[in-house]
Design a protein around this motif. Structure first.
Motif, PDB file in Angstrom:
ATOM      1  N   GLU A   1      45.103  18.607  19.646  1.00  0.00           N
ATOM      2  CA  GLU A   1      46.135  17.704  19.119  1.00  0.00           C
ATOM      3  C   GLU A   1      45.606  16.279  18.991  1.00  0.00           C
TER       4      GLU A   1
ATOM      5  N   SER B   1      43.388  16.335  15.847  1.00  0.00           N
ATOM      6  CA  SER B   1      44.153  16.487  14.615  1.00  0.00           C
ATOM      7  C   SER B   1      44.995  15.247  14.311  1.00  0.00           C
ATOM      8  N   ARG B   2      45.539  14.629  15.358  1.00  0.00           N
ATOM      9  CA  ARG B   2      46.373  13.442  15.142  1.00  0.00           C
ATOM     10  C   ARG B   2      45.569  12.291  14.564  1.00  0.00           C
TER      11      ARG B   2
ATOM     12  N   THR C   1      42.743  12.513  12.981  1.00  0.00           N
ATOM     13  CA  THR C   1      42.274  12.900  11.649  1.00  0.00           C
ATOM     14  C   THR C   1      43.357  12.602  10.616  1.00  0.00           C
ATOM     15  N   LYS C   2      44.582  12.954  10.945  1.00  0.00           N
ATOM     16  CA  LYS C   2      45.704  12.687  10.039  1.00  0.00           C
ATOM     17  C   LYS C   2      45.872  11.192   9.818  1.00  0.00           C
TER      18      LYS C   2
ATOM     19  N   LYS D   1      37.102  14.329   9.547  1.00  0.00           N
ATOM     20  CA  LYS D   1      37.511  15.627   9.017  1.00  0.00           C
ATOM     21  C   LYS D   1      36.490  16.696   9.387  1.00  0.00           C
TER      22      LYS D   1
ATOM     23  N   GLU E   1      36.899  17.454  13.117  1.00  0.00           N
ATOM     24  CA  GLU E   1      38.052  18.319  13.348  1.00  0.00           C
ATOM     25  C   GLU E   1      37.703  19.778  13.051  1.00  0.00           C
TER      26      GLU E   1
ATOM     27  N   LEU F   1      37.782  22.836  15.817  1.00  0.00           N
ATOM     28  CA  LEU F   1      38.559  24.061  15.643  1.00  0.00           C
ATOM     29  C   LEU F   1      37.670  25.297  15.692  1.00  0.00           C
TER      30      LEU F   1
END
Length: 299
Positions: free
Chosen positions: A148, A151-152, A154-155, A171, A174, A178
């Motif tokens: 999280e 991903s947070r 990255t967003k 990116k 990330e 994953l």
């Protein structure tokens, strides 16, 4: 008890947190000094998310009072310390989470691992603390996960048109995170900021861990923050490359984690750290990201 802030202390707190928070700190000191029988000894000259005081408690002895605003970080730090219950971590004495307050053990003499001159000794201390450390959280849902975190940010970076190159690196990080999480998928309670300044020497000659963030993930993700903090001011790029590779090779042996995985985790953490700099309105170091990519891809 009322702690008399000098002009420099007051200015630093107000500049970092604002006047309203400074008023909160003054009120909290008075209230919790009475509640816990503590005498404030000194303000710790370090300002991040907490205002930190060393103190003496009639009930608990030497302690650290952390004053913050009510937030998730206070909640996860308190619960992490509570769950570890002194196992290689400092003890937590009491708290008022709803008001952003934690009272915890003050490690004495509290010499930072950073002050140890020998790289070999620093690596031994970190490895000995790391091996066998991590536990399963009682309630994983109260903590963020490492994925999280990745991903947070990255967003967030996807919306920063001024840092497109760094976003592409994030990116990539990330995607790598994953991918390796498919194999390294334990859901353990991690420190989240496991580095030199959060490892302090205790009176018994052993080191103890402080200031956990509290995050759930595989233990491999608790390794790279230490490596990042082995950076030295003024070191050349060539020497830094050699040092990081030496550290990774050492940790591969002492932690029984494949070299490739440590290098990938190091890259993820380096990119994420620079993205957090952007989020904090600081300037990132893209060269450190490029270096981390080179280290990740070295054979």
């Amino acid at each position: 008890m009322i702690y008399n802030f000098n002009e420099i202390e007051s200015k630093k707190i107000i500049e970092h947190f604002g006047e309203a928070f400074f008023d909160k700190v003054q009120n909290d000191i008075k209230f919790y000094s009475n509640k816990w029988g503590i005498e404030i000894l000194e303000l710790v000259d370090y300002f991040s998310v907490n205002c930190i005081f060393k103190c003496s408690s009639k009930k608990f002895g030497y302690a650290v009072l952390k004053v913050n605003r009510p937030c998730r970080e206070v909640f996860t730090e308190f619960n992490t310390l509570r769950e570890y219950n002194g196992k290689r971590f400092c003890n937590v004495f009491d708290s008022d989470i709803k008001n952003g307050i934690i009272l915890e053990e003050c490690i004495q003499p509290g010499i930072r691992l950073r002050d140890e001159q020998s790289l070999e000794k620093r690596l031994n201390v970190f490895s000995n603390l790391f091996n066998g450390l991590h536990i399963e959280p009682e309630n994983p849902s109260i903590y963020p996960t490492y994925i999280e975190w990745v991903s947070r940010i990255t967003k967030y970076m996807s919306g920063r048109e001024d840092y497109k190159e760094l976003y592409l690196y994030m990116k990539m990080a990330e995607s790598i995170c994953l991918q390796i999480s498919q194999s390294y998928n334990k859901k353990m309670l991690l420190h989240g900021d496991f580095h030199h300044d959060n490892i302090l020497l205790n009176n018994d000659g052993k080191y103890k861990i402080i200031d956990p963030k509290g995050v759930v993930g595989d233990p491999i993700f608790d390794v790279p923050r230490y490596i990042l903090n082995e950076y030295e001011e003024g070191i050349t790029a060539e020497k830094y490359y050699e040092k990081i590779c030496t550290i990774i090779n050492s940790l591969e042996t002492s932690l029984c984690i494949p070299n490739k995985i440590i290098r990938q985790c190091y890259f993820i953490e380096m990119v994420m750290a620079n993205c957090w700099e952007v989020e904090s309105n600081a300037k990132p170091d893209i060269q450190s990201v490029i270096m981390a990519e080179t280290i990740m891809n070295c054979s």
